[in-house]
Design a protein around this motif. Structure first.
Motif, PDB file in Angstrom:
ATOM      1  N   LYS A 231       0.858  -1.181   0.000  1.00 39.63           N
ATOM      2  CA  LYS A 231       0.000   0.000   0.000  1.00 39.63           C
ATOM      3  C   LYS A 231       0.903   1.242   0.000  1.00 39.63           C
ATOM      4  O   LYS A 231       1.742   1.409   0.874  1.00 39.63           O
ATOM      5  CB  LYS A 231      -0.882  -0.029   1.256  1.00 39.63           C
TER       6      LYS A 231
ATOM      7  N   ARG B 278      -3.003   5.603  -0.861  1.00 41.54           N
ATOM      8  CA  ARG B 278      -4.274   4.892  -1.062  1.00 41.54           C
ATOM      9  C   ARG B 278      -4.183   3.865  -2.180  1.00 41.54           C
ATOM     10  O   ARG B 278      -5.165   3.206  -2.497  1.00 41.54           O
ATOM     11  CB  ARG B 278      -5.367   5.907  -1.390  1.00 41.54           C
TER      12      ARG B 278
ATOM     13  N   TRP C 284      -2.560   0.471  -4.278  1.00 41.64           N
ATOM     14  CA  TRP C 284      -1.841  -0.793  -4.185  1.00 41.64           C
ATOM     15  C   TRP C 284      -0.787  -0.825  -5.278  1.00 41.64           C
ATOM     16  O   TRP C 284      -1.060  -0.456  -6.418  1.00 41.64           O
ATOM     17  CB  TRP C 284      -2.788  -1.975  -4.369  1.00 41.64           C
TER      18      TRP C 284
END
Length: 69
Positions: free
Chosen positions: A38, A41, A43
């Protein structure tokens, strides 16, 4: 020796790369230890880690059965 640094990849790219839905990837991250990081916000992924995870059976149906037991 290959010293090339591997770039980070987005969730959208991994969706296209594996041919699966966003929800599937998020479930694999949560329930099957898919290698993901992460960043704020977002991935981010390393494709070499994703490939290794798949080869080790991380995305197989057997992995889901094991995690439920």
């Amino acid at each position: 020796m290959n010293n090339k640094i591997e770039k980070w990849t987005s969730l959208k790219y991994v969706q296209d790369y594996l041919g699966v839905r966003r929800e599937t990837i998020l479930q694999w991250i949560a329930k099957r230890d898919m290698p993901a990081y992460k960043v704020g916000r977002l991935w981010k992924f390393k494709l070499s880690e994703i490939d290794d995870w798949i080869r080790s059976g991380g995305a197989s149906d057997d992995a889901e059965k094991k995690s439920k037991n």
